[in-house]
Write a protein that holds these residues in place. Structure first.
Motif, mmCIF file in Angstrom:
data_model
loop_
_atom_site.group_PDB
_atom_site.id
_atom_site.type_symbol
_atom_site.label_atom_id
_atom_site.label_comp_id
_atom_site.label_asym_id
_atom_site.label_seq_id
_atom_site.Cartn_x
_atom_site.Cartn_y
_atom_site.Cartn_z
ATOM 1 N N GLY A 1 0.830 -1.205 0.000
ATOM 2 C CA GLY A 1 0.000 0.000 0.000
ATOM 3 C C GLY A 1 0.856 1.244 0.000
ATOM 4 O O GLY A 1 1.987 1.229 0.496
ATOM 5 N N ASP A 2 0.327 2.322 -0.553
ATOM 6 C CA ASP A 2 1.091 3.567 -0.556
ATOM 7 C C ASP A 2 1.049 4.214 0.831
ATOM 8 O O ASP A 2 0.333 3.773 1.727
ATOM 9 N N HIS A 3 1.842 5.272 0.997
ATOM 10 C CA HIS A 3 2.015 5.906 2.309
ATOM 11 C C HIS A 3 0.706 6.426 2.911
ATOM 12 O O HIS A 3 0.591 6.563 4.122
ATOM 13 N N SER A 4 -0.293 6.684 2.090
ATOM 14 C CA SER A 4 -1.556 7.213 2.611
ATOM 15 C C SER A 4 -2.340 6.173 3.426
ATOM 16 O O SER A 4 -3.283 6.522 4.133
ATOM 17 N N LYS A 5 -1.962 4.916 3.343
ATOM 18 C CA LYS A 5 -2.659 3.859 4.080
ATOM 19 C C LYS A 5 -2.224 3.766 5.543
ATOM 20 O O LYS A 5 -2.908 3.182 6.371
ATOM 21 N N PHE A 6 -1.095 4.361 5.883
ATOM 22 C CA PHE A 6 -0.614 4.339 7.260
ATOM 23 C C PHE A 6 -1.404 5.347 8.085
ATOM 24 O O PHE A 6 -1.652 6.471 7.647
ATOM 25 N N ASP A 7 -1.790 4.950 9.286
ATOM 26 C CA ASP A 7 -2.531 5.811 10.213
ATOM 27 C C ASP A 7 -3.835 6.330 9.614
ATOM 28 O O ASP A 7 -4.307 7.403 9.967
ATOM 29 N N ASN A 8 -4.422 5.555 8.723
ATOM 30 C CA ASN A 8 -5.684 5.928 8.102
ATOM 31 C C ASN A 8 -6.629 4.734 8.249
ATOM 32 O O ASN A 8 -6.416 3.708 7.620
ATOM 33 N N PRO A 9 -7.661 4.852 9.076
ATOM 34 C CA PRO A 9 -8.529 3.689 9.302
ATOM 35 C C PRO A 9 -9.211 3.204 8.021
ATOM 36 O O PRO A 9 -9.643 4.006 7.196
ATOM 37 N N ALA A 10 -9.281 1.919 7.883
ATOM 38 C CA ALA A 10 -9.900 1.299 6.706
ATOM 39 C C ALA A 10 -11.356 0.953 7.005
ATOM 40 O O ALA A 10 -11.752 0.777 8.156
ATOM 41 N N LEU A 11 -12.129 0.830 5.962
ATOM 42 C CA LEU A 11 -13.527 0.469 6.105
ATOM 43 C C LEU A 11 -13.668 -0.974 6.595
ATOM 44 O O LEU A 11 -14.508 -1.282 7.436
ATOM 45 N N TYR A 12 -12.814 -1.867 6.072
ATOM 46 C CA TYR A 12 -12.830 -3.275 6.463
ATOM 47 C C TYR A 12 -11.442 -3.687 6.915
ATOM 48 O O TYR A 12 -10.455 -3.349 6.288
ATOM 49 N N LYS A 13 -11.386 -4.452 7.989
ATOM 50 C CA LYS A 13 -10.112 -4.982 8.477
ATOM 51 C C LYS A 13 -10.026 -6.441 8.062
ATOM 52 O O LYS A 13 -10.911 -7.240 8.361
ATOM 53 N N ILE A 14 -8.948 -6.766 7.373
ATOM 54 C CA ILE A 14 -8.756 -8.138 6.906
ATOM 55 C C ILE A 14 -7.742 -8.868 7.780
ATOM 56 O O ILE A 14 -7.876 -10.043 8.049
ATOM 57 N N ALA A 15 -6.720 -8.148 8.245
ATOM 58 C CA ALA A 15 -5.668 -8.789 9.041
ATOM 59 C C ALA A 15 -5.131 -7.825 10.089
ATOM 60 O O ALA A 15 -5.167 -6.610 9.911
ATOM 61 N N ASP A 16 -4.620 -8.400 11.180
ATOM 62 C CA ASP A 16 -3.903 -7.616 12.181
ATOM 63 C C ASP A 16 -2.457 -7.471 11.748
ATOM 64 O O ASP A 16 -1.929 -8.310 10.999
ATOM 65 N N ILE A 17 -1.796 -6.461 12.252
ATOM 66 C CA ILE A 17 -0.392 -6.250 11.910
ATOM 67 C C ILE A 17 0.449 -7.460 12.322
ATOM 68 O O ILE A 17 1.427 -7.795 11.664
ATOM 69 N N ASP A 18 0.045 -8.143 13.378
ATOM 70 C CA ASP A 18 0.787 -9.319 13.844
ATOM 71 C C ASP A 18 0.798 -10.460 12.832
ATOM 72 O O ASP A 18 1.613 -11.367 12.933
ATOM 73 N N GLU A 19 -0.099 -10.426 11.877
ATOM 74 C CA GLU A 19 -0.189 -11.477 10.861
ATOM 75 C C GLU A 19 0.691 -11.206 9.637
ATOM 76 O O GLU A 19 0.814 -12.064 8.775
ATOM 77 N N LEU A 20 1.286 -10.019 9.576
ATOM 78 C CA LEU A 20 2.064 -9.632 8.394
ATOM 79 C C LEU A 20 3.508 -10.112 8.486
ATOM 80 O O LEU A 20 4.116 -10.087 9.553
ATOM 81 N N ASP A 21 4.038 -10.491 7.339
ATOM 82 C CA ASP A 21 5.458 -10.820 7.225
ATOM 83 C C ASP A 21 6.226 -9.678 6.561
ATOM 84 O O ASP A 21 7.388 -9.443 6.872
ATOM 85 N N TYR A 22 5.566 -8.991 5.636
ATOM 86 C CA TYR A 22 6.180 -7.885 4.894
ATOM 87 C C TYR A 22 5.195 -6.731 4.768
ATOM 88 O O TYR A 22 3.980 -6.948 4.674
ATOM 89 N N ILE A 23 5.729 -5.524 4.721
ATOM 90 C CA ILE A 23 4.980 -4.344 4.306
ATOM 91 C C ILE A 23 5.790 -3.704 3.189
ATOM 92 O O ILE A 23 6.977 -3.417 3.366
ATOM 93 N N VAL A 24 5.152 -3.497 2.046
ATOM 94 C CA VAL A 24 5.791 -2.862 0.899
ATOM 95 C C VAL A 24 5.059 -1.551 0.643
ATOM 96 O O VAL A 24 3.834 -1.543 0.478
ATOM 97 N N THR A 25 5.790 -0.437 0.625
ATOM 98 C CA THR A 25 5.168 0.864 0.451
ATOM 99 C C THR A 25 6.058 1.798 -0.360
ATOM 100 O O THR A 25 7.206 1.464 -0.666
ATOM 101 N N ASP A 26 5.531 2.967 -0.698
ATOM 102 C CA ASP A 26 6.222 3.880 -1.606
ATOM 103 C C ASP A 26 7.095 4.911 -0.906
ATOM 104 O O ASP A 26 7.889 5.589 -1.551
#
Length: 68
Positions: free
Chosen positions: A21-46
Motif C-alpha cells: 500500500g502507498d504511504h496514505s494507508k498508514f494511520d488511516n482507518p480502513a472500512l474493512y479490516k482483513i488482518a492484524d499487523i501481527d499477521e504480516l510478514d512484509y509491508i511494501v510501500t512507496d
C-alpha cells in the motif's frame, strides 16, 4: 461481506502475508479490516514510514520494503 471472508481464509492458508500500500494507508482507518499487523510478514510501500511504524515493524519482525 463475502470478499472479506474469502480474503481472511486465504490469509489463514498463506505461507507469507505481504501488505502492499502507498504511504496514505498508514494511520488511516480502513472500512474493512482483513488482518492484524501481527499477521504480516512484509509491508511494501512507496515512502519510508514514520518512526512509530519503523519501531512497530522491528518489534513484530515485519520486513519493511520501501525505496531508499
Amino acid at each position: 461481506m463475502v470478499t472479506v471472508s474469502f480474503a481472511k481464509l486465504v490469509l489463514q492458508r498463506a505461507h507469507e502475508v505481504i501488505f502492499v500500500g502507498d504511504h496514505s494507508k498508514f494511520d488511516n482507518p480502513a472500512l474493512y479490516k482483513i488482518a492484524d499487523i501481527d499477521e504480516l510478514d512484509y509491508i511494501v510501500t512507496d515512502e519510508k514510514p514514520d518512526a512509530a511504524w519503523l519501531a512497530a515493524c522491528q518489534q513484530k519482525n515485519i520486513r519493511l520494503v520501501y525505496p531508499t
